[in-house]
Design a protein around this motif. Sequence first.
Motif, short mmCIF file in Angstrom:
data_model
loop_
_atom_site.label_atom_id
_atom_site.label_comp_id
_atom_site.label_asym_id
_atom_site.label_seq_id
_atom_site.Cartn_x
_atom_site.Cartn_y
_atom_site.Cartn_z
N ASN A 148 -38.18 -19.00 -28.83
CA ASN A 148 -38.26 -17.65 -28.28
C ASN A 148 -39.71 -17.27 -28.06
OD1 ASN A 148 -35.69 -16.25 -27.84
ND2 ASN A 148 -35.30 -16.56 -30.01
N SER A 149 -39.91 -16.07 -27.52
CA SER A 149 -41.24 -15.46 -27.36
C SER A 149 -42.19 -16.26 -26.48
CB SER A 149 -41.90 -15.20 -28.73
OG SER A 149 -41.32 -14.10 -29.37
N THR A 162 -42.31 -18.82 -30.45
CA THR A 162 -41.85 -18.80 -31.82
C THR A 162 -40.66 -19.72 -31.98
OG1 THR A 162 -41.18 -17.36 -33.68
CG2 THR A 162 -40.20 -16.89 -31.56
N THR A 164 -37.65 -18.84 -34.02
CA THR A 164 -37.16 -17.67 -34.76
C THR A 164 -36.76 -18.03 -36.19
OG1 THR A 164 -36.40 -16.64 -32.70
CG2 THR A 164 -35.43 -15.83 -34.73
N LEU A 169 -44.97 -16.58 -35.19
CA LEU A 169 -45.38 -16.54 -33.79
C LEU A 169 -46.63 -17.41 -33.67
CD1 LEU A 169 -44.89 -15.34 -30.95
CD2 LEU A 169 -46.51 -13.53 -31.57
N HIS A 191 -43.76 -13.17 -39.43
CA HIS A 191 -42.92 -11.98 -39.44
C HIS A 191 -42.28 -11.81 -40.82
CE1 HIS A 191 -40.14 -8.91 -38.02
NE2 HIS A 191 -39.20 -9.55 -38.68
N LEU A 197 -38.16 -12.50 -34.92
CA LEU A 197 -38.87 -12.58 -33.64
C LEU A 197 -37.94 -13.16 -32.57
CD1 LEU A 197 -42.13 -14.17 -35.05
CD2 LEU A 197 -41.94 -11.82 -34.21
N SER A 200 -40.29 -12.30 -25.94
CA SER A 200 -41.54 -11.55 -25.77
C SER A 200 -42.02 -11.62 -24.34
CB SER A 200 -42.64 -12.12 -26.69
OG SER A 200 -42.38 -11.91 -28.05
N ASN A 210 -42.61 -7.75 -28.26
CA ASN A 210 -41.58 -8.61 -28.85
C ASN A 210 -40.33 -7.84 -29.22
OD1 ASN A 210 -40.58 -9.60 -31.89
ND2 ASN A 210 -40.68 -11.21 -30.36
N CYS A 212 -37.43 -7.38 -31.56
CA CYS A 212 -37.15 -7.73 -32.97
C CYS A 212 -35.63 -7.73 -33.17
CB CYS A 212 -37.84 -6.75 -33.91
SG CYS A 212 -37.83 -7.29 -35.64
N CYS A 240 -34.69 -9.41 -25.57
CA CYS A 240 -35.84 -9.80 -24.74
C CYS A 240 -36.26 -8.64 -23.85
CB CYS A 240 -35.50 -11.02 -23.88
SG CYS A 240 -36.95 -11.83 -23.16
#
Length: 292
Positions: A148-149, A162, A164, A169, A191, A197, A200, A210, A212, A240
């Motif tokens: 992710n991110s 990331t 998750t 991150l 985090h 996370l 992003s 980001n 959450c 997202c």
Amino acid sequence: MEQVPTSVLSAEPCHLGEGPTYDVATDTAWWFDIREGRLFEAHLGTGSIRVHPLGRMASALGRIDAERQLIVAEDGLYIRNIGDGAMALFCPLEADNPVTRSNDARVHQSGTFWIGTMGKQAERGAGAIYAFHRGKISTLFPGISIPNSICFSPDGATGYFTDTARAVLYAVRLNPATGLPRDEPEVLLRHTGIGGLDGSVCDADGQIWNACWGASRIDVYSPQGECLRSLSVPAKQASCPAFVGPDLSRLLVTSAWQDMDAAARADDPQAGCTFLLEASARGRAEPDVKLA
């Protein structure tokens, strides 16, 4: 927690809303319901929304040009004709692995597409992050559980991502001309607390917005990893964000009802809806993906 003016862009609940992006030229937002294999198309000026069945799980897209998109799906990359929705397989990706599917992805300023995969049941270490660069796919980071991110600094010199499941991150130095790593990733932040996370996007000032997951909020981090703002989202599982609108100051946020039983959904009635936040952001337009 900031309470900014918020509206529902789409009340059609997504099982797993993800992958929002925005085409400034047509004032159109796009996002996916991964689990249900649906692509949403929303013209913000008119409020018109269309839902396109894809026949497979898909999670993200990059604009190729005014007529075509590159769709990131569970078995590969597809070229989609915007006019009639026709899709043609362009490049397989993990097509021989029924355990995995695509997840988070984003286009670098160079036109290189970073693409994450993961286990359909979030199997630990089953996924990876790849780069689609100059017509070829290469593995950047293997052994990822939930990628992710994925996003990039305004100068294209830093990439973020990331896993998750690790609650970390990462930042990695990139070649701005190619979008490919120059060094190994380093921990930008860890985090803690409620939520995890998720997706992003990076704004014009280099701040990282980001979603959450599990905490009903968007967190905004500095390039040094300091939390600057937290914006409330009216669904627990925000997934997202994307900058939208003519000046890219608004924030589109997808969400999900995945893994919620009847009681949890009753307590979170807008789970899976897609929202618009008047965030006063200094957003950036998404670049086009380059096929070759």
